[in-house]
Design a protein around this motif. Structure first.
Motif, mmCIF file in Angstrom:
data_model
loop_
_atom_site.group_PDB
_atom_site.id
_atom_site.type_symbol
_atom_site.label_atom_id
_atom_site.label_comp_id
_atom_site.label_asym_id
_atom_site.label_seq_id
_atom_site.Cartn_x
_atom_site.Cartn_y
_atom_site.Cartn_z
ATOM 1 N N ALA A 167 0.538 -1.219 -0.196
ATOM 2 C CA ALA A 167 0.021 -0.126 0.452
ATOM 3 C C ALA A 167 0.852 1.009 -0.134
ATOM 4 O O ALA A 167 0.633 2.413 -0.524
ATOM 5 N N MET A 168 1.906 1.255 0.597
ATOM 6 C CA MET A 168 2.630 2.409 1.164
ATOM 7 C C MET A 168 2.985 2.750 -0.619
ATOM 8 O O MET A 168 4.098 3.501 -1.219
ATOM 9 N N ASP A 169 3.908 1.183 -1.378
ATOM 10 C CA ASP A 169 4.716 1.808 -2.524
ATOM 11 C C ASP A 169 3.290 2.315 -3.698
ATOM 12 O O ASP A 169 3.878 2.666 -5.103
ATOM 13 N N LEU A 170 2.227 1.872 -3.771
ATOM 14 C CA LEU A 170 0.998 3.153 -4.414
ATOM 15 C C LEU A 170 0.694 4.144 -3.887
ATOM 16 O O LEU A 170 0.518 5.094 -4.858
ATOM 17 N N CYS A 171 1.948 4.973 -2.582
ATOM 18 C CA CYS A 171 2.252 6.716 -2.741
ATOM 19 C C CYS A 171 3.245 7.078 -3.617
ATOM 20 O O CYS A 171 3.321 8.064 -2.898
ATOM 21 N N THR A 172 3.115 5.804 -4.808
ATOM 22 C CA THR A 172 4.742 7.009 -5.316
ATOM 23 C C THR A 172 3.138 7.059 -6.796
ATOM 24 O O THR A 172 4.284 8.020 -6.903
ATOM 25 N N SER B 107 -0.280 11.649 -4.131
ATOM 26 C CA SER B 107 -0.235 10.079 -3.805
ATOM 27 C C SER B 107 -1.116 10.369 -2.876
ATOM 28 O O SER B 107 -1.856 11.148 -1.965
ATOM 29 N N PRO B 108 -1.828 8.695 -2.577
ATOM 30 C CA PRO B 108 -3.302 8.641 -2.395
ATOM 31 C C PRO B 108 -4.208 8.468 -0.255
ATOM 32 O O PRO B 108 -4.629 9.292 0.019
ATOM 33 N N ALA B 109 -2.441 8.686 -0.384
ATOM 34 C CA ALA B 109 -2.399 9.139 1.497
ATOM 35 C C ALA B 109 -1.138 9.717 1.647
ATOM 36 O O ALA B 109 -0.462 9.795 1.446
ATOM 37 N N SER B 110 -1.502 9.867 2.808
ATOM 38 C CA SER B 110 -0.041 10.307 3.759
ATOM 39 C C SER B 110 0.603 9.866 4.084
ATOM 40 O O SER B 110 0.497 9.241 5.854
ATOM 41 N N GLU C 89 -8.157 2.410 -5.106
ATOM 42 C CA GLU C 89 -9.289 3.309 -5.772
ATOM 43 C C GLU C 89 -8.818 4.518 -5.361
ATOM 44 O O GLU C 89 -8.561 5.607 -6.983
ATOM 45 N N ARG C 90 -8.137 5.308 -4.863
ATOM 46 C CA ARG C 90 -7.768 6.528 -4.884
ATOM 47 C C ARG C 90 -6.469 6.858 -5.713
ATOM 48 O O ARG C 90 -6.567 7.467 -7.180
ATOM 49 N N ALA C 91 -6.157 5.523 -5.479
ATOM 50 C CA ALA C 91 -4.232 6.187 -7.209
ATOM 51 C C ALA C 91 -5.799 6.231 -8.310
ATOM 52 O O ALA C 91 -4.743 6.700 -9.003
ATOM 53 N N GLU C 92 -6.421 5.103 -8.256
ATOM 54 C CA GLU C 92 -6.765 4.548 -10.166
ATOM 55 C C GLU C 92 -7.707 6.359 -10.108
ATOM 56 O O GLU C 92 -7.917 6.376 -11.436
#
Ligand code: SF4
Ligand code: SF4
Lengths: 452, 382
Positions: free
Chosen positions: A243-248, A252-255, A288-291
């Protein structure tokens, strides 16, 4: 080290007034945390022995042995969430604990003083029938004390004092987790003679700790159970990293602040299916946020890295403050370099060594060159443009290398600001100073952006 | 007799200057040693001059960019000295104590003096742990090996034994001075006692021993000092208390009769076994420390600093205790309330004096000390 219980609070009047778009899935964590405390408060009725411990994430050892456990830091955070840290700190102060001492230790020790019945005197600024006092009274006293604090000597001394406060009668065990200095020619991240030797040293102590648990419970330690518990932990840890990796992604979907509220599950909650469910939820929401291109911060323009211990009194406040200048704090040393961040080191058939190794690589337990190398790697990965250095006044464990980290950031073309605060003593936090410095940093980042 | 003390005071005041001159004269290596637990004997056996690194008197200037102002004066001063190039005469540093602040300092020094070898070996701080002996022996073996690499040859066991004997002799001589002071048989001010111990942290041991022996044969009896308050000084880890504070204690009517300062009795209280295999002897010496003079940076169940202090104060017939605490020294701050409570319970007068690298306001301190002396006098009379 500490875990968070999030404290809702006001938002700063600053910048464009935007607030952080926090993940919804983390709310499940709040439920888990509450359920954990409720079951802990029943521990004695259920005939369970209680371990008070401080330091790194050793609860799987307790869970596998059917013990109840109190993470000292988490308990202080729990109280802080109920605005109970002030009386605790005052109690510590009255006994002569200097304000410059680790405020986390001060809160916890002060709390122990209150627990020890001094509340009755009415001198601690909290009445016995106050709701907070009622909560405090629920905490079961320790049958055992365990200290396993990587790097920071204050962590060890803190438990020494707890041991003394309980009349030196509660059996205590200390695990030494020494610094990985990284001075030998073969030293590197997860490699070299020192790494191998230190890993075995800590693993042997953990095994000795299971003997201590056996001795004080009269029951044989079940390593198969440990493997089982670690199975959930490992799965949860992998999901967290994915999930952290998705924040590249940009935005960024999460902080960092979402990761802060996600520490409790990987730090002290029981290792069961709930952990996995929690991080599945977090990952799904992030994905979902990233998409959909939804960011943790509206109109993300700047990506920052948070260095240092969290300012636990100010989590929500800080999340909003950065959001208000379109800055997303994407990653941090505390969140991204700790809490089972190397799950692949854990062999589920023989988990102890890998567990020891994860404890060894906590966010400050590497000598500066290797630690800074890791920070730079994370900053590159997440496209970080600036560093926020929280100079937490009473936590030398996390401030030690900060000037070197800031220098390295600047060498790598990143801005860096320092702001003053503390882990759990609000009086050290200087809001105005942070405002001015943050505005100045944003201006320079903007200039840099335009020039590019 | 004065000339020996003058020499000790000069060396104590400029330890790195002494080391530089020693190096020029002998061509030998100088190894900086970090307080408070490293056996300098090993560095000595390697043919080097071990010098315990000291806080210096300079205000922190350039160091500000590398250390926060909420670190103890010793750490800030070390970093400032490193950045001012003061450690250029060192051939290596033995580093690795447990205090978290010192761990940070090690990294700042590594980053700023890249060519300086740092023999980093963190000692096990839980000295009653079941693995403490094995781990401590391993640490000293490793240090031994690293010293051999540094000097490019083997260090003989016989040389380590000889160094142990020499260091024991020096400690023994200093302990004799302590006995004489406790028994009122020698007039030594706190300033002078500090010079004796601090110079031993720096000087060539054989030279220090010879001077001390000369000094002891020349000693004179103490003039009677009937009206002074007998004071035990405690605390001040790692670095020496400022001399003006020590002087003030005495001008306010106190007479220091004993202490557990690192720049005092804590440095000399224990000898190392001369018969046992050296690594074992060094480990035993290290691991037994807290049972003799408890140190708050180590943990041992059943060894209590406050109990030790109550007994030590009674043994030397001190009238009161003055605790010198370096500001921001966490180990000391954690344990001070235990001391305070124990002394309050026992009704023994005590005073806490917080010290800073930048110095303390002497006028205000004078008033506090005078009041303390008065209270203590009354308590004794009662
Ligand atoms: S100083 Fe920081 S790292 Fe050390 S015990 Fe306190 S909170 Fe933990
Ligand atoms: S033990 Fe105290 S005096 Fe020594 S380095 Fe640590 S903080 Fe400073």
């Amino acid at each position: 080290m500490l875990n968070l219980v999030d404290r809702p609070g006001p938002s700063p009047i600053f910048g464009n007034g935007e607030r952080a778009n926090r993940l919804q899935s983390t709310r499940f964590g709040g439920k888990l945390v509450n359920a954990y405390w409720e079951s802990l408060f029943r521990a004695k009725e259920e005939g369970k022995k209680v371990v008070w411990y401080n330091g790194t994430y050793i609860p799987p050892f307790f869970h596998a042995h059917d013990l109840a456990w109190v993470h000292g830091e988490a308990w202080s955070a729990y109280l802080a969430a109920k605005h109970g840290e002030m009386p605790a700190q005052k109690a510590g102060e009255q006994r002569g604990y200097d304000r410059e001492l680790c405020s986390y230790a001060r809160t916890h020790i002060g709390q122990a003083l209150i627990d020890l019945g001094k509340l009755k005197d009415g001198t601690l600024g909290i009445a016995p029938d106050d709701e907070r006092a009622v909560t405090m009274a629920k905490l079961p006293p320790p049958d055992m004390i365990i200290n396993a604090y990587p790097y920071c000597s204050s962590g060890q001394q803190w438990d020494d004092i707890t041991y003394r406060l309980f009349g030196k009668k509660v059996p205590m065990f200390t695990v030494s987790i020494p610094l990985l200095w990284g001075g030998r020619p073969d030293a590197g991240y997860l490699r070299g003679e020192e790494w191998e030797q230190r890993s075995r040293y800590v693993a042997d102590q953990l095994v000795a700790m299971t003997r201590f648990l056996e001795e004080h419970t009269g029951r044989k330690y079940n390593f198969d159970r440990l493997s089982e518990v670690m199975g959930y932990v490992k799965k949860a840890a992998r999901l967290r990293l994915e999930a952290m990796d998705l924040c590249t992604a940009t935005p960024s979907p999460a902080s960092f602040f979402d990761w802060i509220v996600s520490i409790a599950p990987v730090n002290f909650l029981p290792g069961d299916q709930n952990l996995v469910t929690y991080f599945e939820g977090v990952k799904a929401e992030i994905k979902e946020r990233a998409e959909r291109g939804i960011g943790a911060v509206k109109d993300e323009k700047y990506r920052l890295f948070f260095d240092g211990m969290m300012n636990w009194n100010k989590v929500g406040w800080l999340a909003d403050k950065f959001a208000a200048v379109n800055a997303c704090v994407v990653a941090g040393r505390y969140t991204h370099m700790s809490f089972w961040q190397e799950p692949e080191l854990i062999d589920l058939d023989e988990p102890v060594l890998g567990m020891a190794q994860n404890y060894l690589i906590c966010p400050n337990n590497h000598g500066a060159p290797i630690m800074i190398g890791e920070i730079e790697r994370i900053c590159d990965k997440f496209g970080i443009g600036g560093m926020v250095m929280h100079a937490s006044r009473t936590c030398r464990g996390m401030t030690n290398s900060q000037f070197l980290i800031a220098e390295s950031a600047k060498r790598n073309g990143r801005q860096a600001l320092f702001f003053e605060g503390d882990v759990a003593d609000e009086s050290f936090y200087k809001d105005e100073l942070l405002n001015t410095r943050l505005e100045a940093m944003i201006e320079s980042m903007e200039a840099q952006r335009r020039a590019a | 007799m004065e000339d020996v003390l003058d020499l000790f005071e000069d060396v104590a005041a400029d330890s790195l200057g002494y080391a530089r001159r020693w190096k020029e004269e002998t061509g030998g290596r100088v190894i900086g040693v970090l307080p408070m637990h490293f056996p300098a004997e090993l560095a000595h056996a390697a043919g080097a001059l071990p010098v315990i690194l000291q806080e210096d008197e300079e205000p922190i200037t350039i160091g500000h960019k590398s250390v926060f102002n909420f670190y103890c004066g010793f750490n800030r001063s070390l970093i400032d000295q490193a950045l001012r190039g003061k450690f250029s005469g060192l051939d290596a540093i033995m580093f690795g104590d447990h205090c978290v602040q010192l761990l940070g300092t090690a990294d700042v020094i590594r980053a700023n003096i890249p060519g300086l070898p740092i023999l980093f070996n963190q000692l096990c701080s839980i000295i009653d742990a079941e693995w403490a002996l094995a781990e401590t022996e391993r640490t000293f073996q490793q240090l031994w090996k690293e010293l051999e690499t540094l000097i490019g040859r083997k260090i003989d066991e016989a040389d380590v034994r000889a160094s142990i004997r020499l260091f024991n002799r020096d400690r023994g001589l200093m302990r004799r001075l302590y006995d004489l002071r406790r028994n009122g048989q020698i007039a030594l001010s706190a300033r002078q006692m500090q010079a004796v111990v601090k110079s031993s942290m720096v000087m060539d041991k054989a030279q220090h021993c010879a001077l001390l022996e000369r000094f002891l044969t020349q000693k004179r009896s103490e003039p009677s000092a009937v009206r002074s308050v007998r004071v035990f000084l405690s605390g001040h880890l790692c670095h020496a208390p400022k001399l003006d504070i020590l002087d003030l204690i005495e001008t306010c009517g106190g007479r220091v009769v004993d202490d557990d300062l690192y720049h005092g009795f804590r440095f000399i209280f224990a000898d190392i076994d001369e018969q046992a295999p050296p690594v074992r002897a060094l480990a035993d010496w290290y691991l037994s420390r807290n049972r003799k003079v408890p140190c708050p940076t180590r943990a041992v169940k059943g060894a209590d600093w406050e109990q030790y202090l109550l007994k030590a104060v009674a043994d030397c017939r001190a009238d009161g205790l003055i605790v010198l605490m370096a500001k921001f020294c966490e180990p000391h701050m954690f344990f001070y309330p235990e001391i305070k409570e124990a002394f309050e319970r026992r009704g023994v007068p005590h005073l806490l004096v917080e010290t800073e690298h930048e110095g303390v306001a002497l006028e205000a301190l004078k008033t506090r000390l005078e009041t303390f002396m008065e209270i203590t006098r009354r308590a004794v009379a009662a």
